[in-house]
Design an enzyme around this catalytic site. Sequence first.
Site: not given
Length: 257
Positions: A44, A49, A116, A146, A158-159, A161
């Site tokens: 992925d 990219r 993403n 944060d 990705a991030y 989740l």
Amino acid sequence: MTEQRMALVASPTTAAQEAATELRAIYEWHPIERADLVVALGGDGFMLRTLHAMLDRHRILPVFGMNLGTVGFLMNDWKPDLLELRLQQARAITVLPLRMDVETVEGQRHSVPAINEVSLLRETRETAKIEVLVDGRVVLPELVCDGVLVSTPAGSTAYNLSAQGPILPLESSLLALTPISPFRPRRWRGAILPNKNAISFRVLDAIKRPVSAVADQREVRDVSLIRVGIDKTSPLTLLFDPEHALDDRITMEQFAV
């Protein structure tokens, strides 16, 4: 059906390079500048990219990925046989990237695409304080955290989740707005929004509590105002095998342990 000219790109990993060598011996390949579609070998991250490279070149082609990475959520199974037939039968899914427009505390402006997610992250030990707006309306006067992110369906596994955000079906017209380690409001765990919404963030006390904005891997530091929305001018096309059980994968990913 007219034969489509294929371009081949591969991750630098050993597995992907060996697969590329195998495919080059079987099929005819063309430079991306003269191709009709791209076959991408990797995971992925490499798919991400590849898509960014096309956005940078302003030449966007359909991409058929084959998984030689780890997760491969956006990829098809690796099979060297009958590739041309697979491409003819492939199902196309459109992915709309995000556009991040930012202003820094020094007045600089940047516009960066994201496939993403767009994430805001504190730069120091001080928590970030961020005002959140949707379509110009303040929905959170002060989010102490944060960070916070906006994810597309393609990026929701990705991030997003890992920050406890929801998984979105790839073909849905939705965005996930997900806080990262929120402190206040204590009960707010994020929102799912129609992708027609424009989302803005104002960094409160930006000098004492500096924040960076990251569009996928591209970072802008010391930001003061961030606007995020769908970029309908640069649609991306992912190609999948007809039997690729994408909906099932989305369902089962929510029960992964």
